[in-house]
Design a protein around this motif. Structure first.
Motif: not given
Length: 50
Positions: A26-28, A30-40
């Protein structure tokens, strides 16, 4: 078009189909702008052969 909703059972399905182990990451970040659904991200490992 045919689609399928998978749950955590997808790792077992992949193993049953081809005998390879799969991990879900799971990639979460925010420093790289990654926060969403379906980010597995699924990583399937193929054993090294000599």
């Amino acid at each position: 078009m045919v689609t399928m909703d998978w749950g955590f059972d997808i790792c077992q399905y992949i193993f049953n189909a081809c005998g390879l182990f799969t991990q879900i990451f799971y990639i979460d970040d925010l420093s790289k702008g990654i926060r969403a659904e379906y980010i597995e991200v699924l990583i399937t490992f193929k054993p090294l052969r000599n």
